[in-house]
Design an enzyme around this catalytic site. Structure first.
Site, PDB file in Angstrom:
ATOM      1  N   SER A 134      85.728  25.656   2.828  1.00 47.49           N
ATOM      2  CA  SER A 134      86.664  26.433   2.012  1.00 47.49           C
ATOM      3  C   SER A 134      87.849  26.808   2.888  1.00 47.49           C
ATOM      4  CB  SER A 134      85.958  27.709   1.536  1.00 47.49           C
ATOM      5  OG  SER A 134      86.866  28.580   0.902  1.00 47.49           O
ATOM      6  N   TYR A 165      80.593  35.635   2.263  1.00 47.54           N
ATOM      7  CA  TYR A 165      81.080  34.288   1.910  1.00 47.54           C
ATOM      8  C   TYR A 165      81.916  33.714   3.057  1.00 47.54           C
ATOM      9  CZ  TYR A 165      83.195  30.534  -0.873  1.00 47.54           C
ATOM     10  OH  TYR A 165      83.603  29.316  -1.341  1.00 47.54           O
TER      11      TYR A 165
END
Ligand code: NAD
Length: 253
Positions: free
Chosen positions: A137, A150
Site C-alpha cells: 500500500s 494497518y
C-alpha cells in the site's frame, strides 16, 4: 506454450478480483479465494479462462498453506502467487486492542508469509519464471492518522518483499509488491461515500481521481511476466502520484 498458473488470495471482489481478471485476460489458469463461500466471481472469471475457487481463511499459517496446496492440486503447477487478502480495522489509537492487532497482523502479514512458504515448496527446481507478488500500500511508506496497525502491517510487507527477494533469488523466484493508493473497492466505498471525503481525497491525488481496481491489475500482470525478469525486491506504487507529492505552497482547495 503452457499457460501460466496463478493463484490470488482474497480475490472474490475489489483489487484481488481485478488482479485475477487481468491475469484471466492473458489466458493464465487461475485459482481465486475467499474465507467465505463464493460462486459469482468464479463464474465471471470462468467465462475468460480456467478458474477454480478455494475457500480458505488466510489468517493462519494452516489456512494459507492449505490454500496454496489446494491451488496446486487444482492446477498441477504454480507460477505466480499473489498475496492480496487484507483488512483495515484500525480505530482511534487509544481504543485499539490486541484482538484488532492480531486479526490485522494474522491476515495482512502472517497469511502472506506462510502462503509464500507453501508456494516456494511447490516450485520445482527446473521451473522458470516463478514469482510472488505481495499487495502492499502507499501505507507501506506513508502514515495515516489512526492507522497504526494497518500502517505497520503494510510497512512489514515492504520489508517482506525485500527480504524474500534476497532469500529466494538463488532459486530464481522473484518477489515484488504492488502498492495501491486509494482504490474504490467494497473496503473503501463506505469511507469514500462519507460527506466530502471523496472530494477531499481527489483534490490531493496528482492524477485527479480515486483509483479503480482495474488500475492495479496490469501492474501485477507485468511484475509476474517475463518482461519483469530482472525485477525483484521492488514495490510498484499504483497511486495516481500520491507518494510522489510533497506538501505544497499552493495547496489546491
Ligand atoms: P476488499 O475488502 O474489497 O476485498 C478483500 C478480499 O479478501 C475479499 O475477496 C474477501 O473475501 C477476502 N478476504 C477477507 N478476509 C479474508 C480471509 N481471512 N481469508 C481469505 N480471504 C479474505 O479489499 P480491497 O480494497 O480489494 O483490498 C485488497 C488488498 O489491497 C488488501 O491487502 C488491502 O490492504 C490492499 N489495499 C487496498 C487499498 C484500497 O484503497 N482499496 C489501498 C491499498 C492497499
Amino acid at each position: 506454450m503452457t499457460k501460466p498458473c496463478v493463484c490470488v488470495t482474497g480475490s472474490t471482489q475489489g483489487i484481488g478480483f481485478a488482479i485475477a481478471e487481468a491475469f484471466a485476460k492473458t489466458g493464465a489458469r487461475l485459482v481465486i479465494n475467499s474465507h467465505e463461500p463464493n460462486s459469482t466471481s468464479v463464474r465471471a472469471l470462468a467465462k475468460l479462462t480456467e478458474c477454480h475457487f478455494v475457500q480458505a481463511d488466510l489468517s493462519s499459517a494452516e489456512g494459507a498453506t492449505s490454500f496454496v496446496e489446494q491451488a496446486h492440486q487444482k492446477l498441477g503447477s504454480l507460477d505466480t502467487l499473489v498475496n492480496n487478502a487484507g483488512i483495515f480495522n484500525d480505530s482511534d489509537f487509544g481504543t485499539l486492542d490486541e484482538t484488532l492487532f492480531d486479526s490485522a497482523f494474522n491476515l495482512n502479514v502472517k497469511g502472506y508469509l506462510f502462503a509464500a512458504q507453501a508456494f516456494c515448496a511447490k516450485v520445482r527446481a527446473d521451473q522458470d519464471g516463478a514469482s510472488i507478488i505481495c499487495i502492499g500500500s502507499t501505507n507501506s511508506v506513508s502514515a495515516e492518522r489512526n492507522s497504526v496497525i494497518y500502517d505497520s502491517t503494510k510497512g512489514a510487507i515492504l520489508m517482506m518483499v525485500r527480504s524474500l527477494a534476497v532469500s529466494l533469488a538463488d532459486r530464481g523466484i522473484r518477489v515484488n509488491g504492488v502498492g495501491p493508493g486509494i482504490i474504490q473497492t467494497p473496503l473503501t466505498q463506505p469511507g469514500l461515500d462519507k460527506g466530502e471525503t471523496r472530494a477531499v481525497l481527489t483534490r490531493q491525488i496528482p492524477l485527479g481521481r480515486i483509483g479503480k481496481p482495474e488500475d492495479v491489475g496490469g501492474a501485477a500482470v507485468f511484475l509476474a511476466s517475463p518482461e519483469a525478469r530482472y525485477i525483484t525486491g521492488q514495490m510498484l506504487y499504483v497511486d495516481g502520484g500520491i507518494i510522489a507529492r510533497q506538501i505544497s505552497w499552493d495547496e489546491p482547495v
